[in-house]
Design an enzyme around this catalytic site. Structure first.
Site, PDB file in Angstrom:
ATOM      1  N   MET B   1       0.752  -1.246   0.134  1.00 34.10           N
ATOM      2  CA  MET B   1       0.109   0.029  -0.101  1.00 34.10           C
ATOM      3  C   MET B   1       1.004   1.457  -0.049  1.00 34.10           C
ATOM      4  SD  MET B   1      -3.216  -0.742   0.045  1.00 34.10           S
ATOM      5  CE  MET B   1      -4.240   0.014   0.993  1.00 34.10           C
ATOM      6  N   CYS B   2       0.340   2.205  -0.460  1.00 39.26           N
ATOM      7  CA  CYS B   2       0.901   3.599  -0.626  1.00 39.26           C
ATOM      8  C   CYS B   2       0.402   4.660   0.004  1.00 39.26           C
ATOM      9  CB  CYS B   2       1.189   3.931  -1.959  1.00 39.26           C
ATOM     10  SG  CYS B   2       1.482   2.653  -2.952  1.00 39.26           S
ATOM     11  N   GLN B   3       0.873   5.737   0.059  1.00 40.08           N
ATOM     12  CA  GLN B   3       0.267   6.883   0.917  1.00 40.08           C
ATOM     13  C   GLN B   3       0.111   8.087  -0.204  1.00 40.08           C
ATOM     14  OE1 GLN B   3       0.610   8.173   4.548  1.00 40.08           O
ATOM     15  NE2 GLN B   3       0.851   6.058   5.196  1.00 40.08           N
TER      16      GLN B   3
END
Lengths: 267, 267
Positions: B1-3
């Site tokens: 997952m990323c931000q």
């Protein structure tokens, strides 16, 4: 008028030496102080840094001078505004996607009464004649070759054949010196002013025209490296640059000219 | 997952304070160390800075922290690679031109077995499911509205109406938290995790979660300024952030939410 800088190599190479001199022309050794930009390819992707501030005084240019980004194909431009205001949207290089590749373009010269009919696949974001010309080049490619995937993209020779007549047509409206790349080859057109040099083994020293900086390429290269540098005017004063003849369409691949006006180019 | 980090404002605003904390999540306070990027709109043009190095350690991020670029719309992303290698072509935000405007997109989440049929107007350059989703969104807009010039582009409400069902459809393949902007509005979709805050007069102090930095917004704003900041998780620990409800499509314009799932949004 603006200034162009391009690099096409057979191995990822940084452009710091050439850019050091080139950036000086953006407000210091020359008058091109109305924004600038540089794009680096990595594979089919490109990252493009643009800034509306003069290259000689831009924090982004300072980054490029200090951060060695190695690339097979680089296009840079410093702008002297003639058409369109000093705004970010008018800074070259321009970038678009076609066939899953980034295409990057920069132009030197003015086009007069140039109002090409565009079909809407590529439209200008800014106000320059240059971006219009770029959109026309890409629309022509798209019309000619249609939908292509990475598996069946046209070859360099096929692209060359389609681009040449469009460039001649555009050059009919004024001065059209340009650099165009999709990360594979560097397509260039000269209507008035462009020079290039191919550096290969045995590499030598080179000294910049625009500032007192010298590099020994032999110390930073291998025997197999080959690098073509293309610029509006020669960047070094102790090497032999080759001026383009007017109305030449020259394609560079792997660091050397491969097609000149559609014919196999001799080095 | 990323931000994800987004900003939408009614006056050109710099993002240095928020980016200072956000960039820490790229390798220091969190594990998202596989490249990052940020795009700033100026009118219909955007400049996009991307780097494959961790945001906490990138010379380009250092530039952004020190060079105040004022913009109405900003989108930033730090990456934890799940699909696609750590390569420049896989770094968000992605950018394309449609109707003479830059469109910028960043995504957080994974999409499984997602193979949309693309017609070729927008094709991915890299290998991520995210860029595929972006291409599908733009192809859908282009199919729906056809060739538009700056004079007759669809309205924010018309765009919202077309994007919502496509986002819901994409979210059926996994997690689809995303930010999308054309420089006029910020279109956002949350399937799991996104929060926002609207800052307006009277402005207060704010303190970052990710490092010990505080700002007095009252000292750097006017009474009329309004700024919406959107992030995967709250960036400050002394302000009240509003979490998105899952499966919300929220549109921001001039620094505040204007449409929530197609209905006029209440502040």
């Amino acid at each position: 008028m603006c200034q162009l800088l391009g690099m096409n190599c057979n191995t990822p190479t940084d452009i710091q030496f050439s850019f050091e001199g080139f950036a000086k022309r953006g407000g210091l050794t020359d008058e091109h102080a109305d924004g600038w930009g540089i794009a680096f390819f990595e594979g089919s992707a490109a990252r493009c840094f643009i800034d509306h501030r003069p290259a000689s005084d831009s924090p982004v240019a300072e980054l490029i001078r200090n951060y060695p980004i190695r690339s097979y194909n680089v296009i840079s431009h410093i702008r002297k505004a003639t058409v369109g205001q000093v705004k970010l949207q008018n800074c070259h290089p321009f970038i678009r996607e076609l066939w899953g590749q980034a295409w990057v373009f920069a132009h030197n010269g003015d086009l007069k009464n140039f109002h090409p009919k565009l079909q809407g696949d590529f439209l200008p974001i800014g106000e320059t004649d240059s971006e219009l010309a770029f959109c026309l080049l890409l629309q022509t490619l798209k019309n000619e070759f249609g939908y292509r995937t990475p598996a069946n993209r046209p070859s360099v020779a096929e692209i060359d054949k389609v681009l040449r007549p469009v460039c001649e047509q555009i050059a009919g409206f004024g001065t059209f010196n340009m650099l165009l790349s999709n990360g594979q080859a560097m397509y260039t057109h000269c209507s008035t002013k462009l020079e290039y040099i191919v550096r290969a083994h045995p590499f030598k020293n080179a000294h910049l025209v625009d500032c007192d900086l010298q590099v020994d390429f032999g110390a930073v290269t291998t025997h197999n490296d080959r690098v073509a540098v293309i610029a509006t005017t020669a960047l070094t004063n102790d090497e032999v640059w080759t001026p383009f003849e007017p109305h030449t369409f020259l394609v560079f691949e792997d660091g050397c000219p491969v097609l000149k006006n559609g014919q196999r180019a001799a080095l």
